[in-house]
Scaffold this motif. Structure first.
Motif, PDB file in Angstrom:
ATOM      1  N   LYS B 162       0.735  -1.162  -0.039  1.00  0.00           N
ATOM      2  CA  LYS B 162      -0.067   0.105  -0.069  1.00  0.00           C
ATOM      3  C   LYS B 162       0.751   1.292  -0.142  1.00  0.00           C
ATOM      4  O   LYS B 162       0.762   2.106   0.969  1.00  0.00           O
ATOM      5  CB  LYS B 162      -0.860   0.094   1.218  1.00  0.00           C
ATOM      6  N   PRO B 163       1.660   1.517  -1.070  1.00  0.00           N
ATOM      7  CA  PRO B 163       2.575   2.654  -1.123  1.00  0.00           C
ATOM      8  C   PRO B 163       1.715   3.846  -1.384  1.00  0.00           C
ATOM      9  O   PRO B 163       0.588   3.950  -1.850  1.00  0.00           O
ATOM     10  CB  PRO B 163       3.402   2.333  -2.029  1.00  0.00           C
ATOM     11  N   GLN B 164       2.231   4.963  -1.072  1.00  0.00           N
ATOM     12  CA  GLN B 164       1.937   6.455  -1.396  1.00  0.00           C
ATOM     13  C   GLN B 164       1.778   6.465  -3.010  1.00  0.00           C
ATOM     14  O   GLN B 164       0.701   6.936  -3.544  1.00  0.00           O
ATOM     15  CB  GLN B 164       2.712   7.501  -0.905  1.00  0.00           C
ATOM     16  N   LEU B 165       2.676   5.881  -3.930  1.00  0.00           N
ATOM     17  CA  LEU B 165       2.947   6.282  -5.045  1.00  0.00           C
ATOM     18  C   LEU B 165       3.337   5.007  -5.986  1.00  0.00           C
ATOM     19  O   LEU B 165       4.428   4.243  -5.496  1.00  0.00           O
ATOM     20  CB  LEU B 165       3.873   7.342  -5.388  1.00  0.00           C
ATOM     21  N   ILE B 166       2.685   4.615  -6.905  1.00  0.00           N
ATOM     22  CA  ILE B 166       3.325   3.461  -7.486  1.00  0.00           C
ATOM     23  C   ILE B 166       3.810   3.832  -8.962  1.00  0.00           C
ATOM     24  O   ILE B 166       3.293   4.719  -9.654  1.00  0.00           O
ATOM     25  CB  ILE B 166       2.252   2.554  -7.971  1.00  0.00           C
ATOM     26  N   LEU B 167       5.109   3.643  -9.101  1.00  0.00           N
ATOM     27  CA  LEU B 167       5.773   4.196 -10.487  1.00  0.00           C
ATOM     28  C   LEU B 167       5.840   2.975 -11.146  1.00  0.00           C
ATOM     29  O   LEU B 167       6.408   1.995 -10.924  1.00  0.00           O
ATOM     30  CB  LEU B 167       7.207   4.579 -10.165  1.00  0.00           C
ATOM     31  N   ALA B 168       5.409   2.966 -12.558  1.00  0.00           N
ATOM     32  CA  ALA B 168       5.420   2.136 -13.442  1.00  0.00           C
ATOM     33  C   ALA B 168       6.348   2.493 -14.708  1.00  0.00           C
ATOM     34  O   ALA B 168       5.929   3.586 -15.347  1.00  0.00           O
ATOM     35  CB  ALA B 168       4.114   1.712 -13.941  1.00  0.00           C
ATOM     36  N   ASP B 169       7.529   1.842 -14.988  1.00  0.00           N
ATOM     37  CA  ASP B 169       8.118   2.236 -16.303  1.00  0.00           C
ATOM     38  C   ASP B 169       8.018   1.240 -17.421  1.00  0.00           C
ATOM     39  O   ASP B 169       8.385   0.166 -17.508  1.00  0.00           O
ATOM     40  CB  ASP B 169       9.685   2.330 -15.875  1.00  0.00           C
ATOM     41  N   GLU B 170       7.277   1.909 -18.328  1.00  0.00           N
ATOM     42  CA  GLU B 170       7.103   1.111 -19.626  1.00  0.00           C
ATOM     43  C   GLU B 170       6.291  -0.385 -19.224  1.00  0.00           C
ATOM     44  O   GLU B 170       7.095  -1.597 -19.820  1.00  0.00           O
ATOM     45  CB  GLU B 170       8.323   0.858 -20.356  1.00  0.00           C
ATOM     46  N   ILE B 198      -1.011   5.945  -9.469  1.00  0.00           N
ATOM     47  CA  ILE B 198      -0.063   5.694 -10.264  1.00  0.00           C
ATOM     48  C   ILE B 198       0.312   6.363 -11.142  1.00  0.00           C
ATOM     49  O   ILE B 198      -0.092   7.355 -11.774  1.00  0.00           O
ATOM     50  CB  ILE B 198      -0.805   4.313 -10.999  1.00  0.00           C
ATOM     51  N   LEU B 199       1.814   6.457 -11.396  1.00  0.00           N
ATOM     52  CA  LEU B 199       2.370   7.387 -12.390  1.00  0.00           C
ATOM     53  C   LEU B 199       3.129   6.548 -13.137  1.00  0.00           C
ATOM     54  O   LEU B 199       4.059   5.509 -12.924  1.00  0.00           O
ATOM     55  CB  LEU B 199       3.343   8.396 -11.718  1.00  0.00           C
ATOM     56  N   MET B 200       2.695   6.370 -14.240  1.00  0.00           N
ATOM     57  CA  MET B 200       3.074   5.397 -15.619  1.00  0.00           C
ATOM     58  C   MET B 200       3.955   6.076 -16.783  1.00  0.00           C
ATOM     59  O   MET B 200       3.333   7.055 -17.262  1.00  0.00           O
ATOM     60  CB  MET B 200       2.201   4.702 -15.912  1.00  0.00           C
ATOM     61  N   VAL B 201       4.857   5.845 -16.876  1.00  0.00           N
ATOM     62  CA  VAL B 201       5.735   6.243 -18.231  1.00  0.00           C
ATOM     63  C   VAL B 201       5.816   5.290 -19.295  1.00  0.00           C
ATOM     64  O   VAL B 201       5.859   4.429 -19.210  1.00  0.00           O
ATOM     65  CB  VAL B 201       7.329   6.320 -17.908  1.00  0.00           C
ATOM     66  N   THR B 202       5.184   5.754 -20.516  1.00  0.00           N
ATOM     67  CA  THR B 202       5.094   4.998 -21.739  1.00  0.00           C
ATOM     68  C   THR B 202       5.369   5.711 -22.798  1.00  0.00           C
ATOM     69  O   THR B 202       5.239   6.979 -22.892  1.00  0.00           O
ATOM     70  CB  THR B 202       3.608   4.456 -21.516  1.00  0.00           C
ATOM     71  N   HIS B 203       5.383   4.951 -24.225  1.00  0.00           N
ATOM     72  CA  HIS B 203       5.564   5.685 -25.424  1.00  0.00           C
ATOM     73  C   HIS B 203       4.302   5.152 -26.245  1.00  0.00           C
ATOM     74  O   HIS B 203       4.057   5.381 -27.287  1.00  0.00           O
ATOM     75  CB  HIS B 203       6.785   5.486 -26.192  1.00  0.00           C
ATOM     76  N   ASP B 204       3.432   4.475 -25.391  1.00  0.00           N
ATOM     77  CA  ASP B 204       2.460   3.364 -26.114  1.00  0.00           C
ATOM     78  C   ASP B 204       1.109   4.476 -25.807  1.00  0.00           C
ATOM     79  O   ASP B 204       0.679   4.560 -24.623  1.00  0.00           O
ATOM     80  CB  ASP B 204       2.213   2.140 -25.677  1.00  0.00           C
ATOM     81  N   ALA B 205       0.345   4.957 -26.948  1.00  0.00           N
ATOM     82  CA  ALA B 205      -0.881   5.586 -26.763  1.00  0.00           C
ATOM     83  C   ALA B 205      -1.996   4.796 -26.285  1.00  0.00           C
ATOM     84  O   ALA B 205      -2.777   5.215 -25.463  1.00  0.00           O
ATOM     85  CB  ALA B 205      -1.148   6.166 -28.136  1.00  0.00           C
ATOM     86  N   PHE B 206      -1.799   3.502 -26.536  1.00  0.00           N
ATOM     87  CA  PHE B 206      -2.984   2.574 -26.199  1.00  0.00           C
ATOM     88  C   PHE B 206      -2.752   2.349 -24.583  1.00  0.00           C
ATOM     89  O   PHE B 206      -3.922   2.589 -23.915  1.00  0.00           O
ATOM     90  CB  PHE B 206      -2.719   1.296 -26.697  1.00  0.00           C
ATOM     91  N   ALA B 207      -1.757   2.264 -24.074  1.00  0.00           N
ATOM     92  CA  ALA B 207      -1.487   2.211 -22.445  1.00  0.00           C
ATOM     93  C   ALA B 207      -1.917   3.505 -21.919  1.00  0.00           C
ATOM     94  O   ALA B 207      -2.523   3.535 -21.004  1.00  0.00           O
ATOM     95  CB  ALA B 207      -0.085   1.921 -22.411  1.00  0.00           C
ATOM     96  N   ALA B 208      -1.526   4.694 -22.597  1.00  0.00           N
ATOM     97  CA  ALA B 208      -1.727   5.815 -21.995  1.00  0.00           C
ATOM     98  C   ALA B 208      -3.239   6.362 -21.873  1.00  0.00           C
ATOM     99  O   ALA B 208      -3.660   6.853 -20.884  1.00  0.00           O
ATOM    100  CB  ALA B 208      -1.220   6.891 -22.758  1.00  0.00           C
ATOM    101  N   SER B 209      -3.840   5.620 -22.703  1.00  0.00           N
ATOM    102  CA  SER B 209      -5.456   5.710 -22.687  1.00  0.00           C
ATOM    103  C   SER B 209      -6.293   5.180 -21.480  1.00  0.00           C
ATOM    104  O   SER B 209      -7.343   5.622 -21.529  1.00  0.00           O
ATOM    105  CB  SER B 209      -6.265   4.991 -24.080  1.00  0.00           C
ATOM    106  N   TYR B 210      -5.466   4.292 -20.878  1.00  0.00           N
ATOM    107  CA  TYR B 210      -6.363   3.773 -19.685  1.00  0.00           C
ATOM    108  C   TYR B 210      -6.151   4.870 -18.456  1.00  0.00           C
ATOM    109  O   TYR B 210      -6.735   4.659 -17.449  1.00  0.00           O
ATOM    110  CB  TYR B 210      -5.617   2.542 -19.272  1.00  0.00           C
TER     111      TYR B 210
END
Lengths: 675, 250
Positions: B162-170, B198-210
């Motif tokens: 149960k973290p304050q922030l989840i970081l997801a890299d691609e 959640i903070l997610m880094v991505t270059h995929d538009a499909f992933a970002a659309s979530y």
């Protein structure tokens, strides 16, 4: 970039990986040279003939051991460079991808190994020369002599042998490496770092079963060995096989067993990084148990050989103190088939030269008579088990010689001890060997007497006396029946036991020795053997000189064998652990990212390395203690001794060499993780 | 809305005085509690550098990063470990599970490092595994799992404490489209049902659309920001594609 420059850069970049490789070669070369140069010390030490012989024998023995050492070290180096190559697969892949021919990649690796190897050889030789110089002073101290001024010893033979051995090892490595490079496939090289390791999973139940069976094997081996000792025959092979299989199984299964035990205890298993550490150990032991078994058995050999050697040495030196109370002992041997003549040895010597009375202050002659009573007749039913050594040979069926009480008391008087009383129908035992002493006291405890020369005798009040019979390297009077003079007079002379004359000089040993030996040498030569007998003598001082030589021989061999085995073991484990930690660097990085502190990760690494180093040590030590228990039984022939000091010396040697490797491994591993 | 993450003029330089490269050039933005935010950008735009600075794997050259109001750029040594341990959850491109541990143990590891009471661990691990539909592979080793299962295992490991922030890299970078969809749905669910930030880094538009919000980064600077608002995922996806095309054409 030319090969040489690439190689240089690579060595610097991989210096952590090369460090242990380099250190092991340096220590190996140094020890190898130093011990093989021992023979060269005779150039500067003024050694007597017997000492020279000992040094040359030592040289031959060490040469033989060194041969195996060189082979083992060769395999170790091949193993190490195999690891180095494996760890750098991606780098080699990039060379190949850029169009470098495989030949050239092999050349780079060859130059790297050569540079590190030659540097190690040079440093090792220098260190070896320093070490042999230090050993020169130790040898001279052991032989009790002074080195005049500064003497420099260089053994061309040893240096050449070292160079030759390591040149062969090096060529083997070079061939092995280029062989593995030509077999490379580019795709495998590139993917080398990506392929996640498949964990071999062994059923925990099987592990536990194998673990219990191995423990059973080891226990059986121990029990058999303790019961039967060094008795020759097929059983010794059985013990060895049981021990090796048991050890093998122990390491094959112990990590699984340990895992099972810890998993049962959730509280500890789910604490800090324990889970990770245990899994890590378990996954590696599955592949490393063969080398760990080897290390354990080598440690067992190292500890047993070294401690055994020290113990024999110690026992010899301890017994020397009690076995040489007289300045010299002259022995009268019959020649050919004739029996021991009834002769007054002192008078015979006096007849040979006028100096006898001025040199010898006192002397006592001991004559042995045939008693027709054998040790087998000493029927001891309870409370005593004869040592297995006493069962071997024919001793039990040979005559116990008889000696008159007046001769024993004369000998006691010469040493300033009170006479022992013996009535006309009494007897006593006289024995100066600790290990058979109990046989006589147990027999006396039964209340039985002996019949000698047709006379029934009862035990005297003093029972067994343990005075030293004569000056010798070790006490070897395994038993004499002391009888009244009247009984002794009735008995014929012993056929097997020559008469002896114990003597004390008129002055100190050092002062009188030259004149006494001159006189006794003359008498030996003059009497020749024409009269049906010869005289032979041993002085306390000549025994000390021989003994010193033997001590040097045994000590050096014990230390040499112990040290090289420890170096090999330490190096194997250090290399294995360091490569392991390097392979697992991503896992440690992940742990840090998940928030594990530096000290948590360090402690996980520490635990892992400790387990790898100390599990084989503990089991090896257990094997050794059992073996040494039996060895001490053998050593007891040379006299009673204390195992504590030899064991302590051995453990210190182990701790320094093996512990040193442990420490270097841990510190290097930590720096790898911190990077 | 209460802010969990606040970046103020974050800068990151590489190289030396004569040859300076600015990977981040004054980035400022905010993530509120319970948000699911994507950072998008091309290769070399600085998005991974930004994530590394937030996760304290790398150190910002200038500027401040506040997590729950505390400036993490001043942290050192033990504070960094404690921060990563207690406040952050990571999901990497390749799941980064430990090969020698079972799925269960990989998730539990995050808790044991925190010094969690062993009695609680069982319940928590099974709970999160149920949520992410990986309960049936808990006893498997990583090499026995599919790529999608591994990635959800990694998400479970990040979430279980149960973290304050989840970081997801691609996080979908190494997955096929079906597994990627499953993972993204899992992340959305964590965000909606367990209110994970959640903070997610991505270059995929499909992933970002979530995500609820997409921040675009270009050449080390914030370029623009899109909010999903009430539009459905498909419509949001179209808008993201338009923006990416616009950024690329500029």
């Amino acid at each position: 970039m030319p090969v040489a420059r690439l190689a240089k850069r690579n060595i610097l970049r991989n210096r952590h990986d090369y460090l242990i490789y380099f250190l092991t070669l340096v220590i190996g070369v140094a020890v190898f040279y130093a011990f093989n140069s021992i023979v060269a010390q005779e150039q500067v030490l003024q050694l007597s003939d017997s000492q020279m012989q000992i040094v040359q024998l030592l040289g031959q023995l060490i040469g033989g051991v060194s041969f195996f050492f060189a082979i083992a070290l060769g395999f170790l180096m091949i193993y190490a460079s195999g690891f180095l190559v494996r760890r750098r697969k991606r780098e080699f892949a990039i060379y190949l991808l850029l169009g470098m021919p495989k030949r050239k990649v092999a050349a780079i690796l060859l130059v790297e190994t050569a540079v590190v190897g030659i540097a190690a050889l040079a440093v090792g030789l220098l260190l070896g020369i320093a070490l042999s110089q230090a050993m020169l002073y130790i040898t001279s101290a052991l032989f009790a002599m002074q080195v005049e001024g500064f003497a420099f010893v260089f053994s061309g033979h040893a240096a050449l042998m070292t160079l030759l051995c390591f040149a062969v090892v090096f060529i083997a490595i070079a061939l092995f490496n280029s062989g593995s490079i030509t077999r490379f496939k580019l795709i495998d090289l590139l993917n080398a770092n990506r392929v996640s390791q498949r964990v071999k999973i062994r059923s925990i139940g099987v592990s536990v079963a194998i673990f219990l069976v191995s423990i059973g094997f080891l226990a059986t081996a121990y029990a058999l060995f303790l019961k039967r000792g060094f008795e020759s025959g097929p059983f010794f092979i059985e013990v060895t096989v049981l021990l090796v299989i048991g050890t093998f199984g122990f390491f094959f299964s112990s990590s699984g067993f340990l895992l099972r035990v810890f998993q049962g205890n959730r509280k500890h298993y789910l604490k800090n990084l324990n889970m990770f550490t245990l899994r890590q150990i378990n996954s590696r032991v599955n592949t490393a148990f063969i080398s760990i078994t080897f290390v354990c058995l080598a440690l067992f050999l190292a500890i047993t050989a070294t401690c055994g050697g020290f113990s024999i040495n110690r026992a010899l030196n301890d017994s020397l103190r009690t076995s040489t109370p007289f300045d010299a002992t002259v022995t009268l041997y019959p020649v050919g088939d004739s029996t021991v003549p009834d002769l007054d040895i002192a008078q015979t010597l006096r007849d040979q030269g006028p100096r006898y009375d001025s040199l010898i202050e006192q002397s006592v002659q001991i004559d042995f008579h045939s008693s027709a009573f054998t040790p087998r007749q000493l029927d001891v039913t309870s409370g005593y088990t004869p040592s297995s050594i006493m069962e071997t040979g024919t001793w039990l069926d040979e005559d116990l010689p008889a000696v008159s009480i007046s001769q024993l008391n004369a000998l006691r008087a010469m040493r300033g001890e009170a006479p022992l009383a013996l009535a006309d129908d009494e007897f006593g035992f006289w024995c100066d060997m600790d290990m058979v002493h109990d046989l006589y006291s147990s027999y006396l405890a039964t209340g039985e007497g002996v019949t000698v020369g047709g006379v029934e005798l009862h035990a005297s009040s003093w029972g067994v006396v343990s005075d030293t019979l004569q000056t010798r390297p070790i006490n070897m009077n395994s038993g004499v029946i002391v009888v009244p003079d009247a009984v002794a007079d009735m008995l014929g002379t012993s056929e097997t036991n020559p008469s002896i004359l114990d003597m004390m000089y008129d002055g100190s040993r050092e002062e009188c020795e030259p004149a006494v030996t001159e006189m006794l040498d003359n008498a030996e030569n003059a009497l020749g053997g024409d009269g049906g007998y010869v005289l032979r003598y041993q002085t306390a001082l000549s025994i000390y000189t021989q003994q010193d030589g033997l001590s040097v021989l045994i000590s050096y061999l014990a230390i040499y064998i112990g040290a090289i085995l420890l170096i090999l073991c330490g190096a194997i484990l250090a290399l294995q652990q360091l490569f392991d930690v390097a392979d697992n660097a991503p896992s440690y990085k992940l742990l840090r990212q998940l928030g594990a502190t530096r000290s948590m990760v360090s402690s996980a690494v520490f635990k892992q390395i400790s387990v790898y180093f100390f599990f084989p040590l503990v089991l090896g030590l257990a094997h050794s203690i059992v073996a040494l228990y039996v060895v001490t039984d053998v050593v007891k022939v040379f006299g009673q001794f204390d195992i504590v000091q030899p064991l302590a010396t051995t453990l210190i040697l182990t701790l320094v060499v093996y512990g040193g490797y442990f420490l270097i491994t841990y510190l290097t591993a930590r720096s790898v993780i911190d990077r | 809305m209460e802010s969990v993450l606040l970046c103020k003029d974050v800068e990151k330089y590489y190289g030396n005085r004569s040859n300076l490269a600015k990977a981040l050039d004054g980035v400022s933005f905010e993530v509120g509690r319970g948000e699911f935010v994507a950072i998008m950008g091309a290769s070399g735009s600085g998005k991974t550098t930004l994530l590394n600075c937030i996760s304290t794997i790398d150190r910002a050259s200038a500027g401040h990063i506040y997590v729950n109001g505390v400036d993490i750029t001043t942290f050192s040594g033990k504070q960094l470990s404690a921060f990563r341990r207690d406040q952050l959850g990571f999901v990497f491109q390749d799941a980064n599970l430990l090969d020698t541990l079972t799925g269960y143990e990989n998730i539990a590891l995050a808790l044991t490092i925190m010094g969690e009471d062993p009695k609680e661990i069982d319940t928590k691990v099974h709970g999160i595994a149920q949520t992410l539909s990986i309960a049936d592979v808990l006893d498997h080793y990583p090499h026995q799992m599919s790529g999608g299962q591994k990635q959800r295992m990694a998400a479970a490991r990040a979430m279980v404490k149960k973290p304050q922030l989840i970081l997801a890299d691609e996080p979908t970078g190494a997955l096929d489209s079906k597994s990627a969809r499953a993972l993204l749905e899992s992340l959305s669910m964590l965000n909606e049902e367990l209110s994970a930030t959640i903070l997610m880094v991505t270059h995929d538009a499909f992933a970002a659309s979530y995500c609820g919000r997409v921040t675009f980064i270009k050449d080390g600077k914030l370029f623009t920001e899109l909010r999903r608002g009430t539009s459905d995922r498909k419509a949001f996806f179209e808008r993201i594609i338009e923006t990416v095309a616009f950024m690329g054409g500029e």
